[in-house]
Structure formats: C-alpha cells, structure tokens
Design an enzyme around this catalytic site. Structure first.
Site, PDB file in Angstrom:
ATOM      1  N   GLY A  45       0.859  -1.181   0.000  1.00  0.00           N
ATOM      2  CA  GLY A  45       0.000   0.000   0.000  1.00  0.00           C
ATOM      3  C   GLY A  45       0.897   1.233   0.000  1.00  0.00           C
ATOM      4  O   GLY A  45       1.894   1.292   0.727  1.00  0.00           O
ATOM      5  N   ALA A  46       0.540   2.217  -0.836  1.00  0.00           N
ATOM      6  CA  ALA A  46       1.456   3.322  -1.095  1.00  0.00           C
ATOM      7  C   ALA A  46       1.938   4.061   0.170  1.00  0.00           C
ATOM      8  O   ALA A  46       3.150   4.201   0.379  1.00  0.00           O
ATOM      9  CB  ALA A  46       0.809   4.278  -2.086  1.00  0.00           C
ATOM     10  N   ASP A 226      -1.666   4.648  -6.087  1.00  0.00           N
ATOM     11  CA  ASP A 226      -0.238   4.474  -5.842  1.00  0.00           C
ATOM     12  C   ASP A 226       0.570   5.655  -6.354  1.00  0.00           C
ATOM     13  O   ASP A 226       1.689   5.897  -5.911  1.00  0.00           O
ATOM     14  CB  ASP A 226       0.245   3.173  -6.495  1.00  0.00           C
ATOM     15  CG  ASP A 226      -0.243   2.000  -5.676  1.00  0.00           C
ATOM     16  OD1 ASP A 226      -1.423   1.625  -5.829  1.00  0.00           O
ATOM     17  OD2 ASP A 226       0.519   1.514  -4.829  1.00  0.00           O
ATOM     18  N   ASN A 236      -3.305   2.799  -9.954  1.00  0.00           N
ATOM     19  CA  ASN A 236      -3.751   2.025  -8.797  1.00  0.00           C
ATOM     20  C   ASN A 236      -3.821   0.558  -9.185  1.00  0.00           C
ATOM     21  O   ASN A 236      -3.582   0.188 -10.337  1.00  0.00           O
ATOM     22  CB  ASN A 236      -5.106   2.544  -8.301  1.00  0.00           C
ATOM     23  CG  ASN A 236      -5.464   1.986  -6.939  1.00  0.00           C
ATOM     24  OD1 ASN A 236      -4.626   1.968  -6.032  1.00  0.00           O
ATOM     25  ND2 ASN A 236      -6.667   1.487  -6.778  1.00  0.00           N
ATOM     26  N   LYS A 237      -4.157  -0.262  -8.233  1.00  0.00           N
ATOM     27  CA  LYS A 237      -4.199  -1.717  -8.408  1.00  0.00           C
ATOM     28  C   LYS A 237      -4.915  -2.116  -9.691  1.00  0.00           C
ATOM     29  O   LYS A 237      -5.948  -1.529 -10.018  1.00  0.00           O
ATOM     30  CB  LYS A 237      -4.885  -2.317  -7.175  1.00  0.00           C
ATOM     31  CG  LYS A 237      -5.046  -3.820  -7.165  1.00  0.00           C
ATOM     32  CD  LYS A 237      -3.747  -4.569  -7.400  1.00  0.00           C
ATOM     33  CE  LYS A 237      -2.624  -4.148  -6.460  1.00  0.00           C
ATOM     34  NZ  LYS A 237      -1.315  -4.727  -6.840  1.00  0.00           N
TER      35      LYS A 237
HETATM   36  O1  MRU Z   1       0.292  -4.110  -4.644  1.00  0.00           O
HETATM   37  P1  MRU Z   1      -0.263  -3.358  -3.458  1.00  0.00           P
HETATM   38  O2  MRU Z   1      -1.128  -4.201  -2.582  1.00  0.00           O
HETATM   39  O3  MRU Z   1       0.813  -2.625  -2.712  1.00  0.00           O
HETATM   40  O4  MRU Z   1      -1.205  -2.261  -4.134  1.00  0.00           O
HETATM   41  C1  MRU Z   1      -1.848  -1.354  -3.294  1.00  0.00           C
HETATM   42  C2  MRU Z   1      -2.853  -0.549  -4.007  1.00  0.00           C
HETATM   43  O5  MRU Z   1      -2.980  -0.572  -5.209  1.00  0.00           O
HETATM   44  C3  MRU Z   1      -3.664   0.373  -3.171  1.00  0.00           C
HETATM   45  O6  MRU Z   1      -4.927   0.559  -3.749  1.00  0.00           O
HETATM   46  C4  MRU Z   1      -2.948   1.714  -3.124  1.00  0.00           C
HETATM   47  O7  MRU Z   1      -1.680   1.599  -2.565  1.00  0.00           O
HETATM   48  C5  MRU Z   1      -3.780   2.704  -2.450  1.00  0.00           C
HETATM   49  S1  MRU Z   1      -3.735   2.669  -0.741  1.00  0.00           S
HETATM   50  C6  MRU Z   1      -3.570   4.337  -0.488  1.00  0.00           C
END
Ligand code: MRU
Length: 320
Positions: A45-46, A226, A236-237
């Site tokens: 998570g970012a 992200d 984002n994801k």
């Molecule tokens: O691969 P990850 O689990 O680190 O990806 C995280 C995400 O895509 C979240 O949606 C993103 O970090 C937003 S949380 C502020």
C-alpha cells in the site's frame, strides 16, 4: 494498532501475507529483511511503503554509519524495491536527505513521515466522507477495490478510512469489496478490516463490479492510488480502470482518496509510470501469464481526488 512502526531498534510490521488467517507481527532488523517484506507484500500500500522506505534508510544509517558506499547502495535498493507507488522512493529519499545529520536524525525524520501519514488519514476520512455525502446523499452504497485501510497506511486508511468514517456517522447503506485478483487484497485484507470495524460488507469478484454498477447497486466507487500524475491520471491496483469505465457508463462518481505524498507532479501522465509486473507465478501454475500489478485510469474518468489538504474536482477541469 499500527501496520508499521519503529519499535526498540527494529521495524515492526503486520505480516499482510498471512492475513486473515493469522495476525503475525514481523520484526525487521536489516535492510535485506525490509526489502524482502516489501517485495513479498508483507508490507504494502502506497503510504505504508513510504513509511517503510524511510524506516529502511533509518536501519541502513545505523548499520553502515562508517561506510558511505554501502549506505548509498542500501538507499538505492530500498528506493527501487517496487517501482510503481511514488511513496516508496519519496519516503526513502526524504530520510536519506538527513543522513549527513546522523542516524538519530534519520530515524526522527522517518518517524515524522509515519506521523504525517497518520494525520493525513484522519484528514482524508472526514474530507472524503463529506464529499461522498455531497455527491451521493447520506446513505450511499459504495464499491471499493484493493485494500486501502489501516493496513496500507499506518492507521485508518485512505478510501477505506472514508468508508469507516461514513459508518461511524451512521450513513452507509452497503459496501462491496472487489476481491482484487490475484493476491486478494480486497477479499483477504479489506474484508478483514471491515469485519474488525463492524462494517457489514460483501465481496464480489473483480469482473462483477461494472455489472453491479450497471444494475444500479452502487452509488459511487471509492478507492486509493499508488501515484497521481500531474494531469490527474491515477495509477492504482490492476482492475481500477475497469471500475472507472463501469462507473462512467453507470453515471456514478469515481472517487480517488490518496494523501499528498502520493501526488507526483514530476510525472506528467500515466504513460510515464513504470507498472510493476509481478510475474506469472502469482496468477497460475497451469500456463504462461501476464501479471501487471497496477493500471492507469485516465483523468477524464475521475470525478474527484480527495487528499489530506484538497478536494480536486477533476470533473470541473481542476488539476492536481
Ligand atoms: O500491490 P499493493 O497491494 O501494494 O497495491 C496497493 C494498491 O494498489 C492500493 O490501492 C494503493 O496503494 C492505495 S492505498 C492508499
């Protein structure tokens, strides 16, 4: 409970690879252990990655105090442990800028980044809840993607912090968490956090999101980022773009909640961002696979971006 913290000379994290089956705390003593935790998504998570990057430099500063070459190398390895979320390199670089002042100053800087993310979460939760009520009325049904709760920040979260705040205000009519293939951050982590908060919710397979929106079962999509580019493109994801298309087609708001530490004005558009490829093994053991971990949602599909300081109305032509 904090997802990540500095405790007695080591970095402590909640191991997100074993949730929801087990709540395990890992103590990371070395830069190598920290990088392994980042790459396995034990910490993810970012915003949490930004804090991890800064604490990683604090670890390096203690071990390599007398070896500038090894210190530089450690900082570079931390910054590049994952490519897509801007927070990781940014957190590491902010802490690294304090290296000339010694290890204690680096640690103090890293703790300040942690504290800033805690404050940012609280600010986004109330700002975002106000915007959701403004756009959707006071009993919204929301769909969220990936995990954006306390696990991805330090406490509270980004988009899920808004969901939690609406729940506390008694103004939430339903939450759908899309499962987030292949590592199931939605089904495993978001569901676990919502259950702990006492928020009723349902999990949907990722491909069901746009259909549920088309059927009128969702009032807004709310998720994190992200990286947010200068033109408002949202990284984002993987799966986020499909939800944005579904939201546009259904005529409902698509709201992105992310701290200012995720806004990257040095990157003009999503086309300039390196999208992490996590390899085939996470997807399938039966055939070859392509596994991009993030996608780019064009800014013209975004209604608003909520940060800890601003509501940026992309739909009205405002820019980050
Ligand atoms: O691969 P990850 O689990 O680190 O990806 C995280 C995400 O895509 C979240 O949606 C993103 O970090 C937003 S949380 C502020």
């Amino acid at each position: 409970m904090r997802t990540i913290d500095w405790v007695d000379g080591a970095v402590e994290i909640i191991d997100q690879t074993v949730l929801p089956g087990e709540l395990r705390v890992l103590r990371l003593h070395t830069v190598g252990e920290l990088i392994a935790a980042i790459q396995s998504l034990a910490v993810r998570g970012a915003p949490a990655l930004g804090v991890a990057g800064a604490f990683g430099v604090a670890l390096a500063a203690r071990v390599h105090a007398d070896d500038p070459g090894a210190l530089d190398n450690a900082v570079r390895r931390i910054e590049t442990a994952r490519p897509t979320a801007v927070n990781l390199a940014r957190g590491a670089q902010r802490a690294a800028a304090l290296l000339p002042l010694g290890p204690d100053a680096v640690l103090a800087g890293a703790c300040a980044i942690r504290d800033e993310e805690i404050a940012a979460s609280e600010s986004m939760a109330s700002r975002g809840a106000d915007l959701v009520v403004e756009l959707c009325g006071d009993r919204p049904r929301l769909l969220t993607h990936c995990n954006t709760g306390g696990l991805c920040t330090v406490t509270v979260g980004t988009a899920l912090g808004v969901v939690g705040e609406l729940h506390r205000r008694g103004g939430l009519a339903g939450v759908i968490a899309s499962e987030t293939r292949p590592l199931l951050q939605g089904a495993r982590l978001t569901s676990w956090e919502l259950s702990r908060w006492g928020v009723e919710h349902r999990v949907a397979v990722d491909s069901a999101g746009p259909f549920l929106m088309a059927r009128g079962e969702v009032d807004a999509v709310i998720l994190g980022a992200d990286r947010i580019c200068a033109d408002g493109d949202v990284i984002n994801k993987i799966g986020t773009y499909s939800h944005a298309l579904g939201a546009r087609r259904a005529g409902i708001p698509f709201i992105v909640v992310a701290p200012e530490s995720t806004v990257d004005l040095a990157t003009p558009t999503g086309a300039h961002v390196e999208i992490e490829d996590r390899g085939a093994a996470e997807v399938t053991a039966w055939s070859d696979a392509v596994n991009p971990a993030f996608d780019v949602t064009p800014h013209d599909l975004v209604t608003a971006i909520v940060t800890d300081r601003r509501v940026i109305r992309i739909d009205r032509g405002e820019k980050p």
